[in-house]
Design a protein around this motif. Structure first.
Motif, short mmCIF file in Angstrom:
data_model
loop_
_atom_site.label_atom_id
_atom_site.label_comp_id
_atom_site.label_asym_id
_atom_site.label_seq_id
_atom_site.Cartn_x
_atom_site.Cartn_y
_atom_site.Cartn_z
N HIS A 14 0.82 -1.22 0.00
CA HIS A 14 0.00 0.00 0.00
C HIS A 14 0.85 1.27 0.00
N SER A 36 1.29 2.31 -3.69
CA SER A 36 0.09 2.86 -4.34
C SER A 36 -0.37 4.16 -3.68
N LYS A 37 -0.17 4.28 -2.38
CA LYS A 37 -0.63 5.47 -1.66
C LYS A 37 0.20 6.71 -1.98
#
Length: 247
Positions: free
Chosen positions: A110, A113-114
């Protein structure tokens, strides 16, 4: 197996305390000791995806046993007491703090992607994150002031969580480096003893770590299951075999 001997005491498994995504936990005739059984189960998306994988429980149990034993020798206080079978162990009963402490050495999952970061970018300094432990809420990110406002931990405990997690990272990073494995990131959980002391809890396995072979970049952790890229037990067994060479 319903009873074992620990420190000249006969420990008997009693009632089911709870069933988690990869373990079941039982009370014993000693209120200060719990009985943990590792399941042959892999999960993803906070338990929304489940699959039975024969042999996974024994692999996780043995890896966790080796790593907890290693950290104990290095002075990290934790709940681990004794391995009692291929899939079972005794641990100190703790009041688990509902905070997951994630430490990141490299960008992955994550974090990529974050923040639109190139995968496997080295993160300096070490990134530490807190998440509220709740499957129903999908373990949301939580900051210091929210933790304090919700009375989940004190400021002194938060400082200790950070310090111990950093110490664990340094120890495990160096250990895995010896055997050609990169420690990308990992999740730790902690709990309080009856006297209020903090101890490392849960498990230490490829279920809660991202591990890669440093030469090939091949995943050796639960990402194999998440990404449907092969037999997850092959990666776990590789990790175990390498650890057994140095521990």
């Amino acid at each position: 197996m319903v009873n074992v001997t620990y420190q000249n005491q006969n420990i008997k498994q009693e009632s089911l305390k709870y069933t988690g995504k990869a373990k079941t936990v039982y009370t014993t005739n000693d209120p200060d000791i719990l009985w943990v059984h590792y399941l042959d189960q892999a999960t993803a998306l906070n338990g929304k995806v489940k699959e039975t994988i024969t042999g996974k429980g024994a692999l996780n149990s043995e890896i966790s046993h080796l790593l907890f034993d290693y950290l104990t020798r290095k002075g990290i206080e934790n709940h681990y007491l004794k391995k009692i079978s291929a899939t079972d162990e005794l641990v100190t009963a703790l009041d688990i703090i509902p905070i997951e402490v994630v430490s990141r050495n490299y960008a992955s999952g994550h974090f990529v992607s974050k923040y639109a970061v190139t995968p496997m970018t080295k993160l300096e300094p070490l990134v530490q994150e807190f998440y509220f432990k709740s499957d129903a809420l999908d373990d949301p990110f939580i900051n210091d002031s929210q933790i304090l406002a919700l009375n989940l931990a004190t400021s002194e405990e938060l400082a200790q969580l950070r310090r111990v997690s950093q110490d664990v990272n340094q120890l495990l990073h160096a250990l895995f480096e010896q055997i050609g494995i990169g420690l990308v990131d990992f999740k730790l959980e902690f709990g309080r003893t009856a006297t209020g002391d903090l101890r490392l809890a849960d498990e230490l396995s490829p279920d809660n770590m991202r591990l890669i072979d440093t030469l090939s970049g091949k995943s050796l952790d639960k990402d194999i299951f998440r990404q449907h890229s092969g037999d997850v037990t092959v990666g776990y067994r590789d990790v175990l075999n390498r650890l057994q060479q140095v521990i």
